[in-house]
Scaffold this motif. Structure first.
Motif, PDB file in Angstrom:
ATOM      1  N   LYS B  20       4.879   6.116   9.815  1.00 42.08           N
ATOM      2  CA  LYS B  20       5.599   7.018   8.896  1.00 42.08           C
ATOM      3  C   LYS B  20       5.094   6.883   7.463  1.00 42.08           C
ATOM      4  N   ASN B  25       1.076   8.874   2.248  1.00 42.57           N
ATOM      5  CA  ASN B  25      -0.058   8.446   1.422  1.00 42.57           C
ATOM      6  C   ASN B  25      -1.296   9.260   1.762  1.00 42.57           C
ATOM      7  N   SER B 118       0.677 -12.414   5.193  1.00 44.39           N
ATOM      8  CA  SER B 118       2.040 -12.725   4.735  1.00 44.39           C
ATOM      9  C   SER B 118       2.545 -11.814   3.637  1.00 44.39           C
ATOM     10  N   PRO B 123       8.172 -13.313   3.070  1.00 42.03           N
ATOM     11  CA  PRO B 123       7.231 -13.441   1.958  1.00 42.03           C
ATOM     12  C   PRO B 123       6.654 -12.098   1.504  1.00 42.03           C
ATOM     13  N   LEU B 125       6.974  -9.455  -1.879  1.00 38.16           N
ATOM     14  CA  LEU B 125       7.428  -9.084  -3.226  1.00 38.16           C
ATOM     15  C   LEU B 125       8.372 -10.129  -3.819  1.00 38.16           C
ATOM     16  N   GLU B 276      10.941  -0.123   7.835  1.00 41.43           N
ATOM     17  CA  GLU B 276      10.217   0.958   7.136  1.00 41.43           C
ATOM     18  C   GLU B 276       9.767   0.511   5.756  1.00 41.43           C
ATOM     19  N   PHE B 277      10.577  -0.301   5.072  1.00 40.62           N
ATOM     20  CA  PHE B 277      10.175  -0.772   3.748  1.00 40.62           C
ATOM     21  C   PHE B 277       9.024  -1.773   3.860  1.00 40.62           C
ATOM     22  N   SER B 280       5.910  -0.061   4.339  1.00 42.13           N
ATOM     23  CA  SER B 280       5.386   0.592   3.129  1.00 42.13           C
ATOM     24  C   SER B 280       4.648  -0.405   2.246  1.00 42.13           C
ATOM     25  N   VAL B 281       5.128  -1.659   2.225  1.00 39.60           N
ATOM     26  CA  VAL B 281       4.432  -2.701   1.460  1.00 39.60           C
ATOM     27  C   VAL B 281       3.085  -3.008   2.125  1.00 39.60           C
ATOM     28  N   ALA B 284       0.533  -0.345   1.233  1.00 40.74           N
ATOM     29  CA  ALA B 284      -0.012  -0.476  -0.128  1.00 40.74           C
ATOM     30  C   ALA B 284      -1.051  -1.606  -0.178  1.00 40.74           C
ATOM     31  N   ARG B 287      -4.429  -0.647   1.199  1.00 44.87           N
ATOM     32  CA  ARG B 287      -5.280   0.007   0.188  1.00 44.87           C
ATOM     33  C   ARG B 287      -6.009  -1.050  -0.648  1.00 44.87           C
ATOM     34  N   PHE B 308      -2.053  -5.967  -9.114  1.00 43.78           N
ATOM     35  CA  PHE B 308      -1.265  -4.785  -8.737  1.00 43.78           C
ATOM     36  C   PHE B 308      -2.077  -3.486  -8.822  1.00 43.78           C
ATOM     37  N   LEU B 311      -3.177  -1.816  -5.699  1.00 41.96           N
ATOM     38  CA  LEU B 311      -2.188  -1.240  -4.773  1.00 41.96           C
ATOM     39  C   LEU B 311      -2.070   0.270  -4.928  1.00 41.96           C
ATOM     40  N   SER B 312      -2.513   0.766  -6.070  1.00 40.54           N
ATOM     41  CA  SER B 312      -2.301   2.173  -6.399  1.00 40.54           C
ATOM     42  C   SER B 312      -3.515   3.014  -6.052  1.00 40.54           C
TER      43      SER B 312
END
Lengths: 324, 324
Positions: B20, B25, B118, B123, B125, B276-277, B280-281, B284, B287, B308, B311-312
């Motif tokens: 999902k 993305n 991890s 582990p 965020l 789902e969260f 999503s991590v 990212a 990437r 960071f 990640l974008s």
């Protein structure tokens, strides 16, 4: 391992905050404070040196923390000092960051130094969270709230009103607006929906308080668009209760994953002293600059380019074992 | 630029979450799902392939996202797949992370791959924030609260009680404890001070509910040390109201700078769906793995090693201009 030798350029609230923060970090050592003022007129816990003599410290300082202002000090000092030292600064004029980055990057690359620009909490930790939140939840809305904290610009505006002897203005996040975002809705909120303004005003003897209050509340740009509260207090009360420099704020992202699942991310700060906290962030990034330099890197960097592991005095092995 | 080609290994809740997330993305594309089950029995939006054939995909997948469990799947699959692909996983057995890192790092370095291990939120965020908070405020105390969210281990324990047909247990942060930390104090809090436990139990026809409740509340290790609430509900209500997988929590640090100035840092998540969260991590960080690989890096990495900015999907220039 010998301590990281730190120099401070500019000895206002931020510079004094760095001095205090260094004392909490046993892997660092403060070497000297550099000032444009008469060094004899400045008292610090380490030697105070004229900024004109900074060049004689290139062998004595590992990282220079620049504590000048963004309006006139840093645009000049940033590139100049990046020619001589690894540097860290808190350049915070958001619109001019790209141009500042280019100037510092050119100087740092040419001389083989690492310069971390625009760190602190906004720009800095808030920026990091805005980026992280958007990368993890690309479908969503982001909200930054500032406060409760003193706005220097708004405090100055109050003090320009006729009959006002002294005054301080706090920007305060609207509790309703924060709650609306936390509920998982994605409300449309303007800056004025998100914040209120509270003023503490010392009126001159015999001044018309009703007129002062009206003049503040109706001031365009600064107050007329906001819910504004005006309190009249004595000069003594202002000194006692409003001399601290608290600040803080929230970065929130309300996002959606899958088929409409709500996900909420939040980062917040509640700071007893804005300059002392900003200083603590600068000091952590000075450690990172030192480690990047040890790897042989050169050029300007922002918080976006620096892994968190470099902020800690602990080794990668220790971090994986204790903190992951 | 062509899309980053992603493969999913393991198609449970987490794997479906990754599927999902990829849809949100546009710089990514899901190539296939790999499973140990009979591929004919698994339905996904992309081809489902037997894990035994994964080697034929080395030219077709840029980053493999490993969605197996930490108990038995990842210790085997992590190092094995790091030999063939750049990988990302959510290995979450905190105590075994150093040994898992070494195994994956060896395989990834030998084969020239990047493996992010991890990641997720804890582990992940949460770890990042614990590190950041300690680096910025070395003098202070850290508090992690989990929930409100389902604990699988505690739910299983309920279901083992005689006369219990079904049940779900939520770990809930104590509002009092969170408030005490937010006040700027540095209270001494054990895990049991910080959390309560709420159970939703479906009893079998004719079972003695008073006995069930007492047995749950007095269960050593799981419940006896906590404030525990037991609610009896119908199977239907359980299905309707307790099938979602919400979770979340708080990381707080209450610190001191200068001469006793209180500073508070807080990071929190309120998740409608934990898998789902987490997915999503992982996406990212996939990437980031792709960008690290493009730089020629190899070996295992944790969230502590990754800036960071990676990640974008945005470029460093764009990030400096828009997000700093």
């Amino acid at each position: 391992m010998s301590a990281i030798r730190i120099g401070i350029v500019g000895y206002g609230n931020l510079g004094r905050g760095v001095e205090k923060s260094i004392r909490q970090n046993p892997d660092m050592e403060l070497v000297a404070v550099f000032t444009r003022r008469d060094p004899g007129a400045v008292q610090a816990s380490v030697p105070v040196v004229s900024l004109q003599e900074v060049e004689s410290y290139t062998d004595k300082v590992d990282v220079m923390i620049l504590c000048g202002g963004s309006a006139t000090d840093l645009p000049e000092q940033g590139p100049e000092l990046a020619r001589l030292f690894h540097t860290v600064d808190s350049f915070d004029t958001h619109a001019r960051i790209p141009e500042y980055f280019e100037a510092v990057n050119g100087a740092a690359q040419a001389s083989g130094h690492v310069s971390v620009i625009s760190t602190g909490w906004d720009p800095g930790l808030f920026s990091l969270n805005r980026l992280l939140f958007e990368a993890v939840l690309p479908q969503g809305a982001e909200y930054t709230f500032w406060g409760r904290g003193v706005s220097q610009g708004h405090s100055d505006a109050i003090r320009r009103v006729e009959g006002v002897k002294n005054g301080v203005q706090y920007t305060i996040p609207s509790e309703e607006a924060v709650a609306a975002v936390r509920s998982g809705d994605q409300p449309q909120l303007s800056t004025r929906d998100k914040h209120l303004r509270e003023c503490f005003v010392v009126a001159e003897e015999g001044a018309d308080k009703a007129r002062i209050e009206a003049e503040i509340k109706n001031m365009p740009n600064y107050f007329s668009d906001y819910e504004t509260i005006v309190n009249f207090i004595s000069e003594e009360e202002l000194k006692t209760n409003h001399s601290a420099m608290p600040h803080g704020g929230y970065v929130l992202r309300s996002g959606v994953t899958g088929e409409g699942t709500t996900q909420l991310m939040e980062f917040s700060l509640k700071l007893g002293s804005n300059p002392e906290f900003t200083a603590s962030v600068l000091v952590a990034y000075a450690r990172a600059a030192h480690k990047l330099a040890a790897r042989g890197e050169a050029g300007a960097r922002t918080v976006f380019d620096i892994p968190f592991g470099l902020l800690s005095p602990k080794s990668p092995e220790q971090l994986r074992k204790e903190m992951l």
